[in-house]
Design an enzyme around this catalytic site. Structure first.
Site, PDB file in Angstrom:
ATOM      1  CB  ALA A 145       2.232  -2.240  10.530  1.00  0.00           C
TER       2      ALA A 145
ATOM      3  CE1 TYR B  24     -13.752 -24.038   9.630  1.00  0.00           C
ATOM      4  CE2 TYR B  24     -13.839 -21.776   9.055  1.00  0.00           C
ATOM      5  CZ  TYR B  24     -14.001 -22.483  10.355  1.00  0.00           C
ATOM      6  OH  TYR B  24     -12.941 -22.241  11.504  1.00  0.00           O
TER       7      TYR B  24
ATOM      8  CG  ASN C 140       7.899  -3.997  14.166  1.00  0.00           C
ATOM      9  OD1 ASN C 140       8.177  -3.691  13.095  1.00  0.00           O
ATOM     10  ND2 ASN C 140       8.231  -4.785  15.253  1.00  0.00           N
TER      11      ASN C 140
ATOM     12  CE1 TYR D 177      -1.502  -6.091  11.262  1.00  0.00           C
ATOM     13  CE2 TYR D 177      -3.769  -7.786  10.317  1.00  0.00           C
ATOM     14  CZ  TYR D 177      -2.735  -6.001  10.228  1.00  0.00           C
ATOM     15  OH  TYR D 177      -3.320  -5.060   9.336  1.00  0.00           O
TER      16      TYR D 177
ATOM     17  CE  LYS E  61       1.193  -7.670   1.959  1.00  0.00           C
ATOM     18  NZ  LYS E  61      -0.327  -7.790   2.137  1.00  0.00           N
TER      19      LYS E  61
ATOM     20  CD  GLU F 117      -0.435   3.282   4.211  1.00  0.00           C
ATOM     21  OE1 GLU F 117      -1.289   2.544   4.677  1.00  0.00           O
ATOM     22  OE2 GLU F 117      -1.017   4.513   4.863  1.00  0.00           O
TER      23      GLU F 117
ATOM     24  CB  SER G 142      -6.838  -4.357  10.111  1.00  0.00           C
ATOM     25  OG  SER G 142      -6.475  -5.565   9.620  1.00  0.00           O
TER      26      SER G 142
ATOM     27  CB  ILE H 233      -0.913   0.358   1.197  1.00  0.00           C
ATOM     28  CG1 ILE H 233      -2.234  -1.271   0.990  1.00  0.00           C
ATOM     29  CG2 ILE H 233      -2.060   1.580   1.456  1.00  0.00           C
ATOM     30  CD1 ILE H 233      -3.205  -1.136   2.297  1.00  0.00           C
TER      31      ILE H 233
END
Length: 333
Positions: free
Chosen positions: A77, A207, A92, A139, A181, A75, A116, A12
């Site tokens: 993290a 699921y 972090n 997270y 990533k 951004e 997020s 990002i």
């Protein structure tokens, strides 16, 4: 206008720099950690004024070493939702961000930061209020704790300070510049590579009461994420925590089918419907992994009420158009 972008070589962050460059803004201080050196590719075609390692930047910024900075896009993290080291995550994503906020307030700098949708976790309602915030991993908790800190510092209406503070709860973002990533890259990226390697794409099977591939997420194209960030840059009187998704949940099947049909179109082959793609063996369903049970969001859909109330009326791409555009970009890489 001098701008700082942390996480500048990330997905990002680098796209925000690209968006700024498109406006003629290149007085940009890029901040990141290039221990993973190949991330330089995300910066190589962009115009910046300087680069600093994150271990150096934050202390210097707190000392006002860079003069007048209009805004920081934060951004940077640890975005690995599977990371289990809570101390590392909190250092972090929370502690560092708190220090940055304090420095921005002292310097009179606007702060636009990445939150997020993981803050909602186990919730089935995605509205920016505490009763719906139920993170499923450390997270998500690290992001939620910073949001809570901002509510406390700025007041629930974010009107305590003159300078803009705005947090974006990103939903499932996909698009160019995410290649570094690894496992945390988007479903569309992994499926592009699967199709090239195996001639098919894979999805989780049944699921959580959802049929194979029918789990729903709010998939948002990176260009839309950048557009909303820049809208807030243009509107410095708007502060708060805002969902940044399309407001429209779509099944993983839609992503897979969009990938398959985009790849088929490159070969001059006709588009298929979902049943046809599955029957042809182009979409394969695999057993849901035990490691994700109880930690997986089967449904996300951004409530855009607050975003729209702010005056931001950006029109978001749906999965079909966004993924098709993305596949064309990946095909040229």
């Amino acid at each position: 206008m001098k701008i700082v972008v942390t996480g500048a070589a990330g997905f990002i962050g680098s796209n925000i720099i690209k968006g700024l460059n498109a406006r003629g803004i290149d007085n940009i201080i890029a901040v990141d950690d290039l221990t993973e050196g190949d991330k330089f590719r995300n910066l190589a075609d962009l115009k910046i004024a300087d680069y600093l390692d994150k271990d150096v930047f934050y202390e210097l910024f707190a000392e006002n070493a860079f003069g007048k900075v209009e805004a920081v896009f934060h951004e940077g993290a640890c975005s690995d939702t599977m990371e289990s080291d809570g101390k590392y995550m909190m250092d972090n994503n929370y502690t560092l961000s708190c220090g940055l906020f304090n420095a921005c307030q002292q310097a009179g700098t606007r702060l636009l930061y990445a939150s997020s949708a993981a803050t909602y976790g186990g919730s089935d309602t995605f509205r920016e209020t505490p009763e719906f915030e139920q993170p499923l991993n450390v997270y998500g908790y690290s992001k939620l704790l910073f949001d809570q800190r901002m509510r406390r510092e700025c007041g629930n209406n974010f009107k305590k300070f003159k300078r803009q503070v705005v947090g974006f709860r990103y939903f499932n973002v996909y698009g160019p510049r995410e290649q570094h990533k690894g496992r945390m890259a988007s479903v569309a990226f992994h499926q592009f590579n699967q199709f090239n390697a195996e001639g098919k794409v894979k999805l989780f099977g049944e699921y959580g009461g959802y049929a194979p591939g029918a789990q729903l997420r709010d998939f948002v194209f990176i260009d839309d994420v950048v557009a909303v960030n820049l809208w807030f840059l243009d509107n410095p009187d708007k502060s708060g925590i805002f969902n940044l998704g399309t407001g429209r949940a779509q099944p993983f099947n839609d992503v897979a089918l969009s990938v398959v049909n985009a790849m088929r179109a490159n070969k001059g082959e006709a588009a298929l419907d979902l049943a046809g793609a599955a029957q042809a063996g182009l979409i394969e369903y695999v057993k849901f992994p035990d490691a994700l049970r109880g930690k997986y969001q089967c449904y996300t859909q951004a409530d855009l009420t607050n975003l729209r109330a702010s005056g931001c009326d950006h029109a978001f791409a749906d999965v079909q158009s966004g993924v098709t555009q993305y596949m064309a970009t990946l095909g040229k890489a």
